[in-house]
Write an enzyme that holds these catalytic residues in place. Structure first.
Site, PDB file in Angstrom:
ATOM      1  N   CYS A 103      43.406  44.407  41.774  1.00 38.78           N
ATOM      2  CA  CYS A 103      42.279  43.515  41.485  1.00 38.78           C
ATOM      3  C   CYS A 103      42.565  42.700  40.218  1.00 38.78           C
ATOM      4  O   CYS A 103      43.722  42.306  39.978  1.00 38.78           O
ATOM      5  CB  CYS A 103      40.981  44.310  41.376  1.00 38.78           C
ATOM      6  SG  CYS A 103      39.499  43.267  41.375  1.00 38.78           S
ATOM      7  N   ASP A 124      34.669  49.942  36.860  1.00 36.31           N
ATOM      8  CA  ASP A 124      33.312  49.389  36.815  1.00 36.31           C
ATOM      9  C   ASP A 124      32.342  50.421  36.271  1.00 36.31           C
ATOM     10  O   ASP A 124      31.425  50.099  35.524  1.00 36.31           O
ATOM     11  CB  ASP A 124      32.875  48.926  38.207  1.00 36.31           C
ATOM     12  CG  ASP A 124      33.456  47.563  38.510  1.00 36.31           C
ATOM     13  OD1 ASP A 124      34.652  47.492  38.831  1.00 36.31           O
ATOM     14  OD2 ASP A 124      32.717  46.567  38.372  1.00 36.31           O
TER      15      ASP A 124
END
Ligand code: RUB
Length: 326
Positions: free
Chosen positions: A144, A213
């Site tokens: 990512c 996250d």
């Protein structure tokens, strides 16, 4: 003040710019113009700070109500990253004790600035700590587009280390394109691979660096979908798997049993219209959870820690707030 869908609408008085600040930031987070857990946390804190700065009106009751609505709108923008919650909550901390709108404004602006500074500093510290784990000749993998993980890689490169990086495409949003562009522009030797090439390439990899996250109290890491596959492949290949995560990615709610909500996004991100029969269902979860046993260390601004240390760091940081309240 009421919240209609995603937008903050004033029903009490003429439109003022504060609504635009909140609605615009919320929309930019939702449509991924602002993305990555650290950036959305800073954007959320900053939006609340600017909301306070431009707020017109002196009625404390109305202000509290407007602030609650603004906070809700920002928090509803994306559900998974606890960094957003932590950023917003550290911005509104202490505001309940304010005696006037002016005092509240000052607290919110100061807190927002302090959170953004703390966040940027944390990413820099993580870069310096993590870079020590990259040696000349290494092959590194990332997934990512994490500013914390890329900070580590760019710092090692800045220090003159020679190594190469394999970056996954990260379907469906293809954040890997951002990653390879950023690394190439920094002068790093970088190769783009498709997500399904992870295990094939893993045997040649020395370290994996990914972002986070949300990190739970038991040390599980919630990050971009596919992260757990990298971790499993790394585990099988005896490759070090490092998570780069500022401590505001630690989720206090998970200490009291709350589950992390995994965001599911539009099916249009996966296929083009008409590409597959209408009867086919599409499932598009955009984050997954990597259990602690597949993580060698979490690199935070307070040091490189085993996932099992997350709970005690949270307790220390929260102090008295740690007691469970319904
Ligand atoms: C981004 C992603 C990143 C983390 C950490 O997902 O999963 O790895 O957010 O990023 P999305 P950072 O693109 O859906 O936001 O290290 O920049 O905070």
């Amino acid at each position: 003040m009421e919240i209609t869908g995603n937008l903050l609408i004033s029903v009490k008085r003429d439109a003022v710019p504060v609504q635009d600040i909140i609605a615009e930031t919320s929309e930019r987070i939702r449509d991924m113009t602002i993305r990555g857990a650290g950036r959305i946390a800073r954007a959320g804190a900053d939006a609340i700070g600017r909301f306070a700065e431009t707020y017109q009106g002196n009625d404390m009751e109305v202000f509290r109500e407007d602030l609650r609505a603004a906070t809700r709108t920002i928090l509803d923008s994306r559900p998974t990253a606890v960094s957003l919650w932590n950023g917003v909550h550290s911005t509104i901390m202490g505001v309940d004790d304010a005696a006037s709108v002016d005092q509240a404004r000052e607290i919110l602006m100061r807190n927002a600035r302090a959170f953004c500074e703390r966040s940027e500093k944390a990413v820099e510290t993580i870069a310096r700590i993590g870079a020590k784990r990259i040696r000349d000749g290494d092959s590194v993998m990332t997934h990512c587009n994490s500013s914390a993980a890329l900070g580590v890689i760019k710092e090692a490169h800045r220090q003159g280390k020679e190594f190469r990086v394999f970056a996954t495409e990260s379907r469906p949003w293809r954040q890997g394109i951002l990653t390879v562009t950023e690394l190439a522009e920094a002068g790093v030797d970088v190769t783009l691979i498709i997500d399904s090439a992870v295990r094939y390439v893993m045997n040649d990899i020395d370290e994996v660096f990914v972002g986070a996250d949300t990190i739970t109290s038991h040390g599980a890491v919630i990050n971009k979908i596919g992260t757990s596959q990298l971790a499993l492949a790394a585990h099988e290949a005896r490759t070090n798997f490092f998570v780069c995560g500022e401590t505001y990615k630690f989720s206090p709610m998970t200490m009291f049993g709350d589950m992390v909500e995994i965001e599911e996004r539009e099916t249009s991100e996966v296929v083009r219209p008409g590409e597959i029969p209408e009867s086919v269902k599409i499932f598009n979860p955009v984050f997954d959870s990597t259990p602690a046993q597949y993580i060698d260390a979490i690199i935070t601004e307070v040091g490189m820690v085993p996932p099992t240390a997350v709970y005690s760091i949270m307790v220390r940081q929260l102090g008295d707030a740690v007691f469970y309240k319904e």
